[in-house]
Motif scaffolding. Structure first.
Motif, PDB file in Angstrom:
ATOM      1  N   UNK A 214       0.809  -1.208   0.000  1.00 35.24           N
ATOM      2  CA  UNK A 214       0.000   0.000   0.000  1.00 35.24           C
ATOM      3  C   UNK A 214       0.847   1.264   0.000  1.00 35.24           C
ATOM      4  N   UNK A 215       2.025   1.196   0.617  1.00 34.87           N
ATOM      5  CA  UNK A 215       2.838   2.403   0.650  1.00 34.87           C
ATOM      6  C   UNK A 215       3.969   2.359  -0.372  1.00 34.87           C
ATOM      7  N   UNK A 216       4.027   1.277  -1.140  1.00 37.38           N
ATOM      8  CA  UNK A 216       5.174   1.060  -2.009  1.00 37.38           C
ATOM      9  C   UNK A 216       5.346   2.076  -3.116  1.00 37.38           C
ATOM     10  N   UNK A 217       4.309   2.404  -3.929  1.00 35.17           N
ATOM     11  CA  UNK A 217       4.559   3.263  -5.096  1.00 35.17           C
ATOM     12  C   UNK A 217       5.147   4.623  -4.744  1.00 35.17           C
ATOM     13  N   UNK A 218       4.537   5.332  -3.809  1.00 31.89           N
ATOM     14  CA  UNK A 218       5.024   6.662  -3.444  1.00 31.89           C
ATOM     15  C   UNK A 218       6.385   6.550  -2.781  1.00 31.89           C
TER      16      UNK A 218
ATOM     17  N   UNK B 272       7.361  -0.825 -13.653  1.00 31.99           N
ATOM     18  CA  UNK B 272       5.916  -1.032 -13.630  1.00 31.99           C
ATOM     19  C   UNK B 272       5.330  -0.765 -12.252  1.00 31.99           C
ATOM     20  N   UNK B 273       6.019  -1.190 -11.203  1.00 37.05           N
ATOM     21  CA  UNK B 273       5.472  -1.126  -9.845  1.00 37.05           C
ATOM     22  C   UNK B 273       5.166   0.296  -9.388  1.00 37.05           C
ATOM     23  N   UNK B 274       5.867   1.283  -9.949  1.00 35.10           N
ATOM     24  CA  UNK B 274       5.618   2.670  -9.542  1.00 35.10           C
ATOM     25  C   UNK B 274       5.509   3.592 -10.750  1.00 35.10           C
ATOM     26  N   UNK B 275       5.193   3.028 -11.901  1.00 36.25           N
ATOM     27  CA  UNK B 275       5.186   3.810 -13.141  1.00 36.25           C
ATOM     28  C   UNK B 275       4.124   4.911 -13.127  1.00 36.25           C
TER      29      UNK B 275
ATOM     30  N   UNK C  43       9.911   8.211  -4.157  1.00 30.75           N
ATOM     31  CA  UNK C  43      10.615   9.217  -3.369  1.00 30.75           C
ATOM     32  C   UNK C  43      11.946   8.716  -2.827  1.00 30.75           C
ATOM     33  N   UNK C  44      12.042   7.415  -2.595  1.00 27.45           N
ATOM     34  CA  UNK C  44      13.268   6.866  -2.014  1.00 27.45           C
ATOM     35  C   UNK C  44      14.302   6.502  -3.079  1.00 27.45           C
ATOM     36  N   UNK C  45      13.839   5.926  -4.186  1.00 30.46           N
ATOM     37  CA  UNK C  45      14.782   5.358  -5.148  1.00 30.46           C
ATOM     38  C   UNK C  45      14.837   6.073  -6.500  1.00 30.46           C
ATOM     39  N   UNK C  46      13.850   6.892  -6.807  1.00 25.74           N
ATOM     40  CA  UNK C  46      13.780   7.443  -8.173  1.00 25.74           C
ATOM     41  C   UNK C  46      13.763   8.966  -8.218  1.00 25.74           C
ATOM     42  N   UNK C  47      14.391   9.612  -7.256  1.00 23.53           N
ATOM     43  CA  UNK C  47      14.366  11.087  -7.218  1.00 23.53           C
ATOM     44  C   UNK C  47      15.026  11.695  -8.455  1.00 23.53           C
ATOM     45  N   UNK C  48      16.158  11.129  -8.870  1.00 22.47           N
ATOM     46  CA  UNK C  48      16.837  11.667 -10.055  1.00 22.47           C
ATOM     47  C   UNK C  48      15.989  11.468 -11.307  1.00 22.47           C
ATOM     48  N   UNK C  49      15.304  10.337 -11.401  1.00 23.36           N
ATOM     49  CA  UNK C  49      14.430  10.090 -12.543  1.00 23.36           C
ATOM     50  C   UNK C  49      13.296  11.125 -12.590  1.00 23.36           C
TER      51      UNK C  49
END
Length: 468
Positions: free
Chosen positions: A268-272, A404-407, A276-282
């Motif tokens: 439930x908290x994974x996408x956001x 896909x998991x946070x696209x 925010x944790x792993x894809x800030x540069x993206x």
């Protein structure tokens, strides 16, 4: 390099066939985006009329800035809509998010279409218009990420072509909105336009909503998304089975229940959290790539006002010019998207960003020096070509950057931060720049600076994450 499991390279070795149901999927995903942009453009096109009706002031420029400021303030809630609806799309499904966003869109459109004037209900009128724009902004915040993910996950080997319809639908919206503007301003008197004429396109937009809702009801979730969700479910089942083996049958049920609850909370908290944790540069690079495309889109919406206020041309001339731009965007964008599946996104986007840098200022300098019907049509045709060339493959590039998991969350958040920073306030910035500098070409310097930012972002995305 890219995230494992994320296909970031366009398919060029083969000629993938367009799925038989692709155009139904395209219609379902794009109609909400088209409705959003139709409302945005109509509001911007009729900004001077809306300013008089809902934001009366002694100074016409102040009144216009209030109307455009309300237009821009709604973009402050778009990142919130991106987080809430994007998370909903990544957790529950793309289709569920699309159904919710189009309902919210119709609510905001209805409020504006039937809102009494300031003269009738006083301060409630501009406050209600602001509320309507905030609802539309929240809805639009989640629409782009959900619908783009929906498109690319239905045909992963044709990401460029499928995703390009997101922006091609903006061309259709531009064409429709400009047609309404041309017809209404050329056939109605100023009194008729201010009394009831400006409401007609909003009512038309309201009628599009139920059609989009109906189409979206009868499309399936993307196969790629369903496979990812199924893989997560199987992984959870395997974990529960191992839990049962190690704890014994007596406590297995309780342990499995706890494991499932933990997994559910994590999901439930994974996408956001993942974004925010792993894809800030993206996210930052995505915002940068969006800068010039977004600003030009909103500059196009300001052209009818620019034609009247700065060039002393009839409003119908400005609307006709934007019709030309809309036609170019509608026709050219899908071809650019399909081309990007063959040669790559970066090569095309980089080339057109350079062309924007080189051609935008001289084109508008010629328009300001020689204002006229034919000249403004030619200049806006060029703007349409430059914009379609750059943004035709942009949605696919954004999809390439996120797993896909946070696209849906990643794209929605990036897109709406970009729109908030470089889109919603562009008409107001344009008015302000011209007013402060006295230079009618001042907005082109702003757009050229953003073109340089976008070019840099595209090149860094290629170097850092291997997108092509």
């Amino acid at each position: 390099m890219g995230t494992p499991g994320t296909d970031i390279r366009p398919e060029s070795a083969a000629e993938p066939a367009i799925p038989a149901k692709a155009y139904r999927v395209i219609a379902a995903a794009s109609i909400g985006n088209a409705l959003e942009w139709f409302d945005i453009l109509i509001y911007a096109f009729f900004a001077t009329t809306i300013a008089k009706i809902f934001f009366p002031a002694t100074d016409d420029t102040v009144s216009l800035l209030l109307a455009l400021g309300t237009f821009g303030v709604s973009y402050l809630v778009r990142p919130l809509g991106a987080i809430v609806l994007g998370r909903y799309a990544d957790r529950v499904g793309r289709k569920a998010a699309l159904m919710l966003s189009i309902r919210l869109m119709m609510l905001g459109t209805a409020l504006i279409a039937f809102m009494p004037s300031y003269g009738s209900i006083g301060l409630l009128a501009p406050l209600a218009v602001l509320l309507a724009r905030l609802i539309q902004g929240f809805s639009a915040g989640g629409e782009f990420g959900s619908s783009t993910a929906f498109l690319v996950e239905h045909a992963p080997k044709l990401r460029g072509f499928m995703a390009s319809w997101q922006f091609a639908s903006q061309g259709v919206s531009t064409l429709l909105a400009a047609t309404f503007g041309t017809v209404l301003t050329s056939t109605l008197s100023t009194a008729q336009l201010e009394s009831w004429g400006w409401r007609i396109p909003f009512v038309f937009g309201l009628l599009i909503g139920p059609i989009g809702y109906y189409i979206r009801r009868f499309v399936d979730e993307p196969p790629e998304f369903e496979r990812a969700r199924q893989a997560d479910a199987e992984a959870g089942a395997e974990a529960r089975e191992k839990t049962g083996e190690h704890t014994g049958q007596k406590t297995a049920d309780k342990a499995a229940e706890n494991a499932e609850a933990t997994a559910r909370e994590k999901a439930e908290r994974k996408p956001v959290a993942e974004v925010l944790r792993h894809h800030k540069l993206r996210v930052l690079l995505s915002v940068g790539t969006l800068a010039v495309s977004t600003a030009i889109t909103y500059f196009i919406s300001y052209i009818p006002t620019f034609a009247v206020k700065e060039l002393d041309l009839p409003a119908s001339t400005g609307f006709a010019a934007t019709m030309v731009t809309g036609g170019v965007l509608t026709v050219m964008t899908p071809f650019i998207g399909y081309w990007s599946d063959k040669v790559g996104r970066v090569r095309i986007m980089g080339a057109f960003a350079v062309l924007i840098l080189l051609l935008l200022y001289p084109a508008f300098a010629f328009l300001v020096a020689h204002p006229g019907f034919g000249v403004i049509l030619a200049v806006m045709f060029l703007v349409g070509v430059l914009k379609a060339g750059y943004f035709g493959s942009l949605p696919a590039l954004l999809a390439d950057l996120f797993p896909i998991s946070s696209r849906a969350t990643g794209m929605a958040l990036s897109y709406n931060i970009g729109v908030m920073l470089f889109g919603g306030m562009t008409p107001a910035v344009t008015v302000w720049l011209v007013d402060v500098t006295g230079d009618k070409l001042a907005p082109t310097w702003y757009l050229m600076a953003l073109a340089l930012l976008s070019l840099t972002s595209v090149l860094v995305a290629r170097r850092r994450f291997g997108v092509r």
